[in-house]
Design a protein around this motif. Sequence first.
Motif, PDB file in Angstrom:
ATOM      1  N   ASP A  17       0.834  -1.197   0.000  1.00 57.67           N
ATOM      2  CA  ASP A  17       0.000   0.000   0.000  1.00 57.67           C
ATOM      3  C   ASP A  17       0.873   1.254   0.000  1.00 57.67           C
ATOM      4  N   GLU A  18       0.639   2.146  -0.981  1.00 55.02           N
ATOM      5  CA  GLU A  18       1.541   3.293  -1.136  1.00 55.02           C
ATOM      6  C   GLU A  18       1.446   4.290   0.015  1.00 55.02           C
ATOM      7  N   ARG A  19       0.274   4.392   0.648  1.00 52.74           N
ATOM      8  CA  ARG A  19       0.160   5.300   1.802  1.00 52.74           C
ATOM      9  C   ARG A  19       0.973   4.769   2.983  1.00 52.74           C
TER      10      ARG A  19
ATOM     11  N   HIS B 225       4.509   5.456   2.290  1.00 49.67           N
ATOM     12  CA  HIS B 225       4.751   6.890   2.478  1.00 49.67           C
ATOM     13  C   HIS B 225       4.894   7.206   3.969  1.00 49.67           C
TER      14      HIS B 225
ATOM     15  N   GLY C 150      -5.893  -2.164  -5.448  1.00 46.67           N
ATOM     16  CA  GLY C 150      -4.746  -2.704  -4.720  1.00 46.67           C
ATOM     17  C   GLY C 150      -4.172  -1.826  -3.638  1.00 46.67           C
ATOM     18  N   VAL C 151      -5.042  -1.129  -2.918  1.00 47.78           N
ATOM     19  CA  VAL C 151      -4.585  -0.359  -1.748  1.00 47.78           C
ATOM     20  C   VAL C 151      -5.514  -0.669  -0.575  1.00 47.78           C
ATOM     21  N   THR C 152      -5.180  -0.136   0.595  1.00 49.89           N
ATOM     22  CA  THR C 152      -6.053  -0.365   1.748  1.00 49.89           C
ATOM     23  C   THR C 152      -7.224   0.631   1.715  1.00 49.89           C
TER      24      THR C 152
ATOM     25  N   THR D  80      -6.356   4.155   2.647  1.00 49.56           N
ATOM     26  CA  THR D  80      -5.748   5.010   1.611  1.00 49.56           C
ATOM     27  C   THR D  80      -6.835   5.746   0.821  1.00 49.56           C
TER      28      THR D  80
ATOM     29  N   TYR E 144      -4.183  12.689   1.894  1.00 47.07           N
ATOM     30  CA  TYR E 144      -3.109  12.004   1.178  1.00 47.07           C
ATOM     31  C   TYR E 144      -3.194  12.261  -0.318  1.00 47.07           C
TER      32      TYR E 144
ATOM     33  N   SER F  35      -0.552   8.723  -5.865  1.00 48.01           N
ATOM     34  CA  SER F  35       0.531   8.724  -6.852  1.00 48.01           C
ATOM     35  C   SER F  35      -0.098   8.698  -8.246  1.00 48.01           C
TER      36      SER F  35
ATOM     37  N   LEU G 290      -1.560   5.246  -8.920  1.00 50.38           N
ATOM     38  CA  LEU G 290      -2.838   5.001  -8.243  1.00 50.38           C
ATOM     39  C   LEU G 290      -3.949   5.830  -8.874  1.00 50.38           C
TER      40      LEU G 290
END
Lengths: 141, 80
Positions: free
Chosen positions: A79-81, A84, B36-38, B41, B50, B53, B56
């Motif tokens: 996860d990018e957050r 980060h 594909g993130v939480t 996010t 936030y 990117s 994303l």
Amino acid sequence: MEDFKRKLRSRITYGIAYGLLVLLVMCIAWITEIEDHATSFALGFSCGILLVVIAYILKCRSALKSEDKLRALYIEETDERQKHIGERVGATGINISIAVFSLAMLISNYYSPIVFFTLLAVTLFIVLLKSMLILYYAKRI
Amino acid sequence: MQSALCIAGGGCVRTKIVELRKAHRISQTELANAVGVTRQTITSIEVEKYTASLVLAYKIAKYFGKSIEEVFDFSEVEGE
């Protein structure tokens, strides 16, 4: 996802290797009857880390058995957050450490030369590490 | 209603993720799993904490079948 599975399997292997190493060291310490404070602390510390490693191994094994858990773990790790946040925590943590150790070093100089030189060495190490990481990532990115 | 999304080192863009999600009747968790993130996010992007990117942003736009410009409004940073 196959790459991630391979990564998890290798992490499990490294975890098991670490566990066996800790067991071996514990056996050697038990056979040779070493009971000094430093060895006891080192073994206790290693066992503490081993508990965390075991918990992570169980998590990885569980993820490898279920596609849903595997995807959840993959998302959690990529996860990018979260990445980060990790980067910000690392950068801020180093700066705060340098500031706190520097202040402690200046104060300790009035009381104990041993503590002063220890903190000086630690502070210089962190500053050097930060400088090297900046140079490394400046070339890589 | 559009929410503002602050870009690191620059101004702000607006995002229509909340509106698109409601129009498609999907939850934050469903969108998060799809790109594909939480879920956290997606929440952070929606509440302007936030900055997504480029990758994303592309995935979110593609999920809704739109271009990045249709999901993220860059008009406020164009003049900078």
